[in-house]
Design a protein around this motif. Structure first.
Motif, short mmCIF file in Angstrom:
data_model
loop_
_atom_site.label_atom_id
_atom_site.label_comp_id
_atom_site.label_asym_id
_atom_site.label_seq_id
_atom_site.Cartn_x
_atom_site.Cartn_y
_atom_site.Cartn_z
N ALA A 72 0.85 -1.20 0.00
CA ALA A 72 0.00 0.00 0.00
C ALA A 72 0.88 1.24 0.00
O ALA A 72 2.09 1.18 0.25
CB ALA A 72 -0.92 0.00 1.22
N THR B 263 -0.01 6.64 4.20
CA THR B 263 -0.78 7.89 4.30
C THR B 263 -0.05 8.93 5.14
O THR B 263 -0.31 10.12 5.02
CB THR B 263 -2.16 7.62 4.93
OG1 THR B 263 -1.99 6.96 6.19
CG2 THR B 263 -3.01 6.77 4.01
N HIS B 264 0.89 8.47 5.97
CA HIS B 264 1.64 9.41 6.83
C HIS B 264 2.95 8.75 7.27
O HIS B 264 3.01 7.54 7.47
CB HIS B 264 0.81 9.78 8.06
CG HIS B 264 1.49 10.71 9.01
ND1 HIS B 264 1.78 12.01 8.70
CD2 HIS B 264 1.96 10.51 10.26
CE1 HIS B 264 2.39 12.58 9.72
NE2 HIS B 264 2.51 11.69 10.69
N GLN C 199 2.27 5.03 8.46
CA GLN C 199 0.85 4.77 8.71
C GLN C 199 0.15 4.46 7.40
O GLN C 199 0.35 5.14 6.39
CB GLN C 199 0.20 6.00 9.37
CG GLN C 199 -1.16 5.73 9.92
CD GLN C 199 -1.61 6.85 10.84
OE1 GLN C 199 -0.86 7.74 11.20
NE2 GLN C 199 -2.86 6.79 11.22
N PHE C 200 -0.64 3.40 7.43
CA PHE C 200 -1.43 2.97 6.27
C PHE C 200 -2.89 2.96 6.73
O PHE C 200 -3.32 1.98 7.35
CB PHE C 200 -1.01 1.58 5.81
CG PHE C 200 0.43 1.49 5.39
CD1 PHE C 200 0.81 1.73 4.09
CD2 PHE C 200 1.41 1.17 6.32
CE1 PHE C 200 2.14 1.63 3.70
CE2 PHE C 200 2.74 1.07 5.94
CZ PHE C 200 3.11 1.31 4.63
N ASN C 201 -3.62 4.05 6.50
CA ASN C 201 -4.99 4.23 6.99
C ASN C 201 -5.03 3.98 8.50
O ASN C 201 -4.51 4.76 9.26
CB ASN C 201 -5.98 3.37 6.21
CG ASN C 201 -6.06 3.81 4.75
OD1 ASN C 201 -5.94 5.00 4.46
ND2 ASN C 201 -6.24 2.87 3.85
N ASP C 202 -5.60 2.84 8.95
CA ASP C 202 -5.72 2.60 10.39
C ASP C 202 -4.63 1.68 10.94
O ASP C 202 -4.67 1.28 12.10
CB ASP C 202 -7.10 2.01 10.72
CG ASP C 202 -7.38 0.72 9.96
OD1 ASP C 202 -6.65 0.43 9.00
OD2 ASP C 202 -8.33 0.01 10.34
N THR D 69 -0.56 1.17 11.79
CA THR D 69 0.73 1.84 11.97
C THR D 69 1.82 0.79 12.12
O THR D 69 1.72 -0.10 12.97
CB THR D 69 0.70 2.75 13.21
OG1 THR D 69 -0.36 3.70 13.07
CG2 THR D 69 2.01 3.49 13.39
#
Length: 195
Positions: free
Chosen positions: A127, A130-131, A148-151, A153
């Motif tokens: 993926a 995202t952060h 971080q990948f959506n929900d 970490t």
């Protein structure tokens, strides 16, 4: 009945009521944990080739350091007569103790991952992050601590990915991450190559 045993009893009770004793005692125990911190750190360096054991003892070292400072602030809280100082010391001790508790939890999760690591049963994720969270390096390069990948970490600090390398080569691209199922420590992070 002779007066000598009564005097000894009074001395014991005065020792128990002495505020300085309860101030110094947590600080002495805290210094013992300070020494224990370096012992755990040394053991983690000895087991550097074994990722799991190295990380477990590293987490114990950090937990021991947190407990050291938590006890020192507890001693300060008991020793000071200033209410603001007591509240500030209590808050500092509570925050540092909770950080130490999280390091103990991390070491427990790593221990649960020991078998998965030895059998190479990693979780896989492909993926785009995202952060990215970076450490605050005073000297030298900054390193990526977490992705971080959506929900979800993933802890990638052990992969030694510098901020500059991440921004140039990995940011905004799909990554292939292998990680441990319980602790979510990354075992490998690389750019995903589509077949």
């Amino acid at each position: 009945m002779s007066p000598i045993p009564t005097l000894k009893k009074k001395r014991r009770l005065s020792w128990l009521k002495d505020r300085d004793t309860f101030t110094v005692l947590p600080m002495i125990v805290g210094m013992l944990f300070f020494v224990l911190t370096f012992i755990f750190w040394g053991i983690s360096k000895l087991f550097e080739e074994n990722f799991i054991l190295s990380e477990i003892f590293g987490a114990f070292s950090a937990a021991s350091m947190c407990l050291c400072f938590s006890l020192i602030f507890s001693g300060l809280m008991i020793g000071t007569k200033n209410w603001f100082g007591r509240i500030a010391s209590f808050l500092a001790a509570a925050i540092i103790f909770s950080a130490g508790y999280s390091f103990v939890e991390t070491s427990i999760l790593l221990f649960k991952d020991k078998t998965a690591f030895e059998l190479k049963q990693f979780e896989e994720l492909i993926a785009v992050p995202t952060h990215a969270e970076y450490d605050d390096a005073d000297v030298g390069p900054e390193y990526v601590m977490e992705l971080q990948f959506n929900d979800l970490t993933i802890d990638v600090y052990n992969q030694d990915i510098t901020r500059a390398y991440y921004i140039e080569n990995l940011a905004g691209k799909p990554l292939e991450v292998h990680y441990l199922p319980n602790s979510r420590f990354a075992v490998s992070v690389k750019k995903h190559q589509e077949n």
